[in-house]
Scaffold this motif. Structure first.
Motif, PDB file in Angstrom:
ATOM      1  N   PHE A   1       0.841  -1.198   0.000  1.00 41.05           N
ATOM      2  CA  PHE A   1       0.000   0.000   0.000  1.00 41.05           C
ATOM      3  C   PHE A   1       0.872   1.243   0.000  1.00 41.05           C
ATOM      4  CE2 PHE A   1       0.504  -1.285   4.429  1.00 41.05           C
ATOM      5  CZ  PHE A   1       0.969  -0.127   5.016  1.00 41.05           C
ATOM      6  N   TYR A   2       0.272   2.375  -0.393  1.00 46.80           N
ATOM      7  CA  TYR A   2       0.948   3.666  -0.429  1.00 46.80           C
ATOM      8  C   TYR A   2       0.174   4.655   0.442  1.00 46.80           C
ATOM      9  CZ  TYR A   2       3.374   2.150  -4.702  1.00 46.80           C
ATOM     10  OH  TYR A   2       4.130   1.486  -5.625  1.00 46.80           O
ATOM     11  N   PRO A   3       0.886   5.590   1.106  1.00 50.05           N
ATOM     12  CA  PRO A   3       0.178   6.665   1.801  1.00 50.05           C
ATOM     13  C   PRO A   3      -0.199   7.776   0.810  1.00 50.05           C
ATOM     14  CG  PRO A   3       2.531   6.858   2.198  1.00 50.05           C
ATOM     15  CD  PRO A   3       2.323   5.614   1.371  1.00 50.05           C
ATOM     16  N   TYR A   4      -1.380   8.341   1.003  1.00 51.51           N
ATOM     17  CA  TYR A   4      -1.864   9.453   0.192  1.00 51.51           C
ATOM     18  C   TYR A   4      -2.360  10.549   1.124  1.00 51.51           C
ATOM     19  CZ  TYR A   4      -1.992   6.251  -3.799  1.00 51.51           C
ATOM     20  OH  TYR A   4      -1.656   5.360  -4.787  1.00 51.51           O
ATOM     21  N   ALA A   5      -1.934  11.792   0.894  1.00 45.80           N
ATOM     22  CA  ALA A   5      -2.387  12.933   1.692  1.00 45.80           C
ATOM     23  C   ALA A   5      -3.834  13.263   1.315  1.00 45.80           C
ATOM     24  CB  ALA A   5      -1.491  14.135   1.448  1.00 45.80           C
ATOM     25  N   TYR A   6      -4.676  13.488   2.342  1.00 47.17           N
ATOM     26  CA  TYR A   6      -6.089  13.771   2.116  1.00 47.17           C
ATOM     27  C   TYR A   6      -6.559  14.971   2.918  1.00 47.17           C
ATOM     28  CZ  TYR A   6      -7.760  10.025  -0.860  1.00 47.17           C
ATOM     29  OH  TYR A   6      -8.012   9.235  -1.946  1.00 47.17           O
ATOM     30  N   LEU A   7      -7.590  15.612   2.388  1.00 43.30           N
ATOM     31  CA  LEU A   7      -8.340  16.681   3.049  1.00 43.30           C
ATOM     32  C   LEU A   7      -9.794  16.242   3.094  1.00 43.30           C
ATOM     33  CD1 LEU A   7      -8.974  19.709   3.904  1.00 43.30           C
ATOM     34  CD2 LEU A   7      -9.161  20.171   1.452  1.00 43.30           C
TER      35      LEU A   7
ATOM     36  N   LEU B   1      -5.202  15.091  -2.136  1.00 43.42           N
ATOM     37  CA  LEU B   1      -4.436  16.306  -2.394  1.00 43.42           C
ATOM     38  C   LEU B   1      -3.510  16.174  -3.598  1.00 43.42           C
ATOM     39  CD1 LEU B   1      -3.673  17.425   1.256  1.00 43.42           C
ATOM     40  CD2 LEU B   1      -5.394  18.327  -0.324  1.00 43.42           C
ATOM     41  N   GLU B   2      -3.087  14.961  -3.903  1.00 41.40           N
ATOM     42  CA  GLU B   2      -2.235  14.733  -5.069  1.00 41.40           C
ATOM     43  C   GLU B   2      -2.926  15.165  -6.357  1.00 41.40           C
ATOM     44  OE1 GLU B   2      -0.383  10.680  -6.301  1.00 41.40           O
ATOM     45  OE2 GLU B   2       0.239  11.160  -4.252  1.00 41.40           O
ATOM     46  N   LYS B   3      -4.232  15.036  -6.388  1.00 43.03           N
ATOM     47  CA  LYS B   3      -4.996  15.385  -7.587  1.00 43.03           C
ATOM     48  C   LYS B   3      -5.257  16.886  -7.693  1.00 43.03           C
ATOM     49  CE  LYS B   3      -6.958  10.888  -8.173  1.00 43.03           C
ATOM     50  NZ  LYS B   3      -5.971  10.327  -9.046  1.00 43.03           N
ATOM     51  N   GLN B   4      -4.806  17.659  -6.707  1.00 45.38           N
ATOM     52  CA  GLN B   4      -5.016  19.098  -6.705  1.00 45.38           C
ATOM     53  C   GLN B   4      -3.817  19.871  -7.252  1.00 45.38           C
ATOM     54  OE1 GLN B   4      -8.187  20.100  -5.826  1.00 45.38           O
ATOM     55  NE2 GLN B   4      -8.354  17.867  -5.808  1.00 45.38           N
ATOM     56  N   ILE B   5      -2.752  19.171  -7.622  1.00 45.31           N
ATOM     57  CA  ILE B   5      -1.561  19.840  -8.149  1.00 45.31           C
ATOM     58  C   ILE B   5      -1.377  19.478  -9.623  1.00 45.31           C
ATOM     59  CG2 ILE B   5      -0.404  20.033  -5.919  1.00 45.31           C
ATOM     60  CD1 ILE B   5       1.212  17.549  -6.629  1.00 45.31           C
TER      61      ILE B   5
ATOM     62  N   ASP C   1       0.254  18.174 -13.036  1.00 48.49           N
ATOM     63  CA  ASP C   1       1.112  17.024 -13.345  1.00 48.49           C
ATOM     64  C   ASP C   1       2.554  17.445 -13.614  1.00 48.49           C
ATOM     65  OD1 ASP C   1      -0.968  15.227 -13.046  1.00 48.49           O
ATOM     66  OD2 ASP C   1      -1.467  15.224 -15.185  1.00 48.49           O
ATOM     67  N   ASP C   2       2.753  18.649 -14.135  1.00 48.50           N
ATOM     68  CA  ASP C   2       4.108  19.101 -14.469  1.00 48.50           C
ATOM     69  C   ASP C   2       4.768  19.897 -13.336  1.00 48.50           C
ATOM     70  OD1 ASP C   2       2.542  21.343 -14.627  1.00 48.50           O
ATOM     71  OD2 ASP C   2       3.243  21.977 -16.603  1.00 48.50           O
ATOM     72  N   SER C   3       4.256  19.768 -12.111  1.00 48.42           N
ATOM     73  CA  SER C   3       4.796  20.519 -10.967  1.00 48.42           C
ATOM     74  C   SER C   3       6.132  19.981 -10.467  1.00 48.42           C
ATOM     75  CB  SER C   3       3.792  20.506  -9.809  1.00 48.42           C
ATOM     76  OG  SER C   3       3.672  19.203  -9.278  1.00 48.42           O
ATOM     77  N   GLY C   4       6.478  18.744 -10.844  1.00 50.59           N
ATOM     78  CA  GLY C   4       7.690  18.110 -10.334  1.00 50.59           C
ATOM     79  C   GLY C   4       7.409  17.206  -9.142  1.00 50.59           C
ATOM     80  N   TRP C   5       6.209  17.313  -8.570  1.00 53.53           N
ATOM     81  CA  TRP C   5       5.831  16.470  -7.425  1.00 53.53           C
ATOM     82  C   TRP C   5       5.305  15.140  -7.940  1.00 53.53           C
ATOM     83  CZ3 TRP C   5       6.774  17.442  -2.410  1.00 53.53           C
ATOM     84  CH2 TRP C   5       7.164  18.742  -2.079  1.00 53.53           C
ATOM     85  N   ASP C   6       5.939  14.048  -7.476  1.00 58.83           N
ATOM     86  CA  ASP C   6       5.479  12.708  -7.840  1.00 58.83           C
ATOM     87  C   ASP C   6       4.339  12.268  -6.935  1.00 58.83           C
ATOM     88  OD1 ASP C   6       7.556  12.521  -9.715  1.00 58.83           O
ATOM     89  OD2 ASP C   6       8.923  11.753  -8.193  1.00 58.83           O
ATOM     90  N   ARG C   7       4.487  12.549  -5.636  1.00 61.04           N
ATOM     91  CA  ARG C   7       3.527  12.059  -4.643  1.00 61.04           C
ATOM     92  C   ARG C   7       3.396  13.053  -3.502  1.00 61.04           C
ATOM     93  NH1 ARG C   7       3.033   6.970  -3.379  1.00 61.04           N
ATOM     94  NH2 ARG C   7       1.132   7.790  -2.494  1.00 61.04           N
ATOM     95  N   LEU C   8       2.198  13.151  -2.940  1.00 62.84           N
ATOM     96  CA  LEU C   8       1.968  13.851  -1.673  1.00 62.84           C
ATOM     97  C   LEU C   8       1.555  12.769  -0.691  1.00 62.84           C
ATOM     98  CD1 LEU C   8       0.040  17.065  -2.812  1.00 62.84           C
ATOM     99  CD2 LEU C   8       2.506  16.716  -2.533  1.00 62.84           C
ATOM    100  N   TRP C   9       2.433  12.467   0.276  1.00 61.03           N
ATOM    101  CA  TRP C   9       2.221  11.347   1.181  1.00 61.03           C
ATOM    102  C   TRP C   9       1.396  11.702   2.410  1.00 61.03           C
ATOM    103  CZ3 TRP C   9       8.098  10.801   0.747  1.00 61.03           C
ATOM    104  CH2 TRP C   9       8.426  10.018  -0.361  1.00 61.03           C
ATOM    105  N   TYR C  10       1.837  12.724   3.136  1.00 62.54           N
ATOM    106  CA  TYR C  10       1.244  13.020   4.447  1.00 62.54           C
ATOM    107  C   TYR C  10       0.878  14.501   4.545  1.00 62.54           C
ATOM    108  CZ  TYR C  10       3.757   8.695   5.405  1.00 62.54           C
ATOM    109  OH  TYR C  10       4.229   7.411   5.345  1.00 62.54           O
ATOM    110  N   ALA C  11      -0.325  14.797   5.006  1.00 57.79           N
ATOM    111  CA  ALA C  11      -0.736  16.169   5.320  1.00 57.79           C
ATOM    112  C   ALA C  11      -0.778  16.282   6.843  1.00 57.79           C
ATOM    113  CB  ALA C  11      -2.099  16.473   4.712  1.00 57.79           C
TER     114      ALA C  11
END
Length: 124
Positions: free
Chosen positions: A64-70, A79-83, A85-95
């Motif tokens: 499993f993978y951690p995903y940051a959520y609101l 939150l990963e879907k709020q940035i 794709d070309d931002s350079g961020w691969d993953r947002l793990w923890y909020a």
């Protein structure tokens, strides 16, 4: 304070708020996506917006993978879907924190390194 309990039998997550060690009422359910195995609601602001993370098993994957959520207005936001794709961020793990302006701080992966992030909401 906010905390999260995962109940695999009910396939749901419960969040609870507390002040001075006293719970403010019954646990309130937070929606979670299918495949969630655990998670944590880490912070809540004065508007009732909650941030944290969920450990989710992706399709066709053994771990499993951690995903940051609101959680806002009864809805969950990955939150990963709020940035972009070309931002350079691969993953947002923890909020970890959210202020009353909706600014969220956490940890993710940018390029190849683990880095802190700060998400600032767009003006309406």
């Amino acid at each position: 304070m906010v905390s999260m309990l995962f109940d695999a039998a009910q396939e749901g997550v419960q969040a609870m708020t507390a002040t001075d060690g006293h719970y403010l009422g019954a646990a309130q359910p937070l929606p979670v996506p299918r495949g969630t195995v655990s998670g944590r609601a880490h912070a809540i602001n004065n508007l009732g917006e909650i941030v944290g993370w969920l450990d989710i098993v992706p399709k066709n994957y053994a771990g499993f993978y951690p995903y940051a959520y609101l959680w806002k207005d009864g809805a969950m936001v990955n939150l990963e879907k709020q940035i972009d794709d070309d931002s350079g961020w691969d993953r947002l793990w923890y909020a970890y924190v959210i202020n009353d302006g909706g600014v969220i701080a956490g940890v993710g992966r940018c390029d190849v390194d683990s880095r802190g992030f700060l998400l600032i909401p767009n003006s309406p």
